[in-house]
Design a protein around this motif. Structure first.
Motif, PDB file in Angstrom:
ATOM      1  N   SER A 297      18.814   2.533   7.164  1.00 33.34           N
ATOM      2  CA  SER A 297      18.345   0.922   6.619  1.00 33.34           C
ATOM      3  C   SER A 297      18.287   0.339   8.090  1.00 33.34           C
ATOM      4  O   SER A 297      19.516   0.046   8.455  1.00 33.34           O
ATOM      5  N   VAL A 298      17.084  -0.147   8.310  1.00 32.49           N
ATOM      6  CA  VAL A 298      17.174  -0.666   9.839  1.00 32.49           C
ATOM      7  C   VAL A 298      16.868  -2.108   9.627  1.00 32.49           C
ATOM      8  O   VAL A 298      15.896  -2.490   9.180  1.00 32.49           O
ATOM      9  N   ASP A 299      17.751  -2.984  10.113  1.00 29.43           N
ATOM     10  CA  ASP A 299      17.784  -4.237   9.956  1.00 29.43           C
ATOM     11  C   ASP A 299      18.691  -4.956  11.077  1.00 29.43           C
ATOM     12  O   ASP A 299      19.443  -4.185  11.603  1.00 29.43           O
ATOM     13  N   VAL A 300      18.666  -6.107  11.606  1.00 28.15           N
ATOM     14  CA  VAL A 300      19.227  -6.771  12.852  1.00 28.15           C
ATOM     15  C   VAL A 300      20.608  -6.542  12.331  1.00 28.15           C
ATOM     16  O   VAL A 300      21.238  -6.926  11.327  1.00 28.15           O
ATOM     17  N   ALA A 301      21.355  -6.698  13.503  1.00 30.33           N
ATOM     18  CA  ALA A 301      22.787  -6.831  13.460  1.00 30.33           C
ATOM     19  C   ALA A 301      23.289  -8.221  14.337  1.00 30.33           C
ATOM     20  O   ALA A 301      22.716  -8.758  15.093  1.00 30.33           O
ATOM     21  N   HIS A 302      24.452  -8.355  13.993  1.00 33.02           N
ATOM     22  CA  HIS A 302      25.193  -9.648  14.412  1.00 33.02           C
ATOM     23  C   HIS A 302      25.640  -9.353  15.878  1.00 33.02           C
ATOM     24  O   HIS A 302      26.411  -8.440  16.278  1.00 33.02           O
TER      25      HIS A 302
END
Length: 417
Positions: A297-302
């Protein structure tokens, strides 16, 4: 297409999917319709059941029924403003009525050059036709109230979505001014417009910033960075042609994913079943494949914010320049399985890809992703990963170039190793 051009051109989910379809076609991916029977052989394919949703996959000569698959998911939408159907706000200015989509940082949309883009449906004789449109140039802005009339503005002022998020486009409007504008964008008569699905987007250009020009400041990093990395991974997989590698690009993640074009729908499971049918494999063998497979699940991180370190867990935060982020949560806000994380960490080490692990501050839960949703009905090994960014959900976000390079290398290694 480089990442800067990619971010610049894809101003809505529809434009993003349209671009990805073109880039995949250039690499030899063949478009298929979900509404027709498939006869599949080793090769590269794609299907787009909705204008904002896309799937692309590569089947290698060595793939057999029941073998493990590699899947990677990303989302095509981002928080912004949507234009309501009766858009013209009465008064002495050309002002548009909008609704907020997702969870944008509202104040970041003020005093910026804004464009309009999306879909327009119009009557073409006895048929319905659709055209993608884009103003290209900025046509709107949302002016701040002067500090003289809002003395508390620097202490933090709540913005009312119904009042404060109405963009201004001009002066002395004539009745029907917006319908005429849309007709000009579409190249049709105003009377023929049946409906429009139009969005306000930040018209700012993506730019490299920093003393060493080593960061990228841009709209839509969330989540076009992930879409771009998966595309590059699919191109690498197509060059190698081994196994079964699939990229899935869903809409509506920012509002919960529970739509037919969202990740929490039946579409992905239907697609996998259709691929197996097209290969002539028994559906029971698909179950064997699913339990052996791995999904990202590829999504931006903080990324750790230098001015507010207190909002992060000091021992489990990732800063710019540390590479790919493996996102962990015991409460499954991000999917977390130690064995999967260990295998991905080893993949990074073997390929010289920098990585770090992020866990949220225990008193600040953060958001969630597609990973927990999809893995609940597609039970395979899953991990949440992404590029670290600052100002997530702002009209303009920030990332490090080298982290983007690491994410691309990571997805390519995942698909080819």
């Amino acid at each position: 297409m480089d990442i800067i051009s990619f971010l610049k051109n894809n101003v809505t989910a529809y434009h993003l999917v349209d671009t990805m379809k073109r880039l995949l076609a250039e690499q030899g991916f063949r478009m298929l319709s979900m509404g027709e029977p498939w006869e599949l052989a080793p090769g590269a394919y794609m299907t787009s059941p909705a204008d904002s949703q896309l799937f692309a996959w590569v089947i290698g000569e060595d793939y057999n029924a029941g073998d493990a698959m590699c899947l990677a998911l990303a989302h095509t939408d981002y928080p912004c403003l949507h234009i309501k159907p009766s858009a013209e706000v009465p008064g002495g200015y050309c002002v548009l009525d909008t609704e907020t989509y997702g969870g944008p940082i509202l104040s970041t949309w003020l005093d910026r050059p804004l464009g309009i883009a999306g879909r327009v449906y119009y009557a073409d004789g006895d048929k319905t036709a659709m055209r993608l449109v884009d103003s290209v140039v900025p046509v709107l802005t949302i002016p701040n109230l002067p500090i003289h009339f809002n003395r508390e503005v620097n202490k933090g002022t709540e913005l009312k979505k119904q009042i404060d998020m109405r963009p201004l486009g001009g002066m002395k409007p004539e009745k029907g001014w917006f319908q005429s504008f849309v007709a000009d964008l579409c190249g049709c008569d105003a009377a023929d417009i049946l409906d429009f699905d139009l969005w306000v987007y930040n018209n700012d250009e993506p730019e490299t910033v920093g003393f060493a020009q080593d960061m990228i400041s841009s709209p839509r990093l969330d989540n076009q960075t992930s879409c771009y990395a998966i595309l590059e991974g699919l191109f690498a997989a197509n060059a190698k042609k081994s196994g079964l590698k699939l990229g899935a690009f869903f809409d509506n993640e920012e509002i919960g994913s529970q739509t037919k074009q969202g990740a929490d729908s039946a579409m992905l499971s239907m697609l996998l079943g259709k691929i197996y049918d097209g290969l002539g494999y028994a559906n029971a063998r698909l179950t064997e494949a699913i339990v052996k497979s791995t999904m990202l699940s590829v999504d931006v991180a903080h990324a750790l914010h230098p001015n507010h370190p207190e909002r992060y867990d000091a021992q489990n935060a990732v800063s710019f320049g540390e590479g790919v982020v493996l996102k962990l949560s015991a409460n499954q806000r991000y999917t977390y399985e130690s064995e999967t994380i260990a295998r991905l960490a080893l993949l990074c080490r073997r390929n010289g890809i920098p990585f770090g692990k992020h866990v949220n501050h225990s008193d600040i839960p953060g958001g969630s992703t597609m990973g927990p949703l999809v893995s609940s009905w597609l039970p395979m090994a899953v991990a949440d990963v992404g590029v670290p960014i600052m100002a997530m959900h702002s009209a303009r976000e920030l990332m490090a170039k080298q982290d983007m390079e690491a994410l691309i290398a990571f997805v390519e290694a995942f698909f080819t190793n």
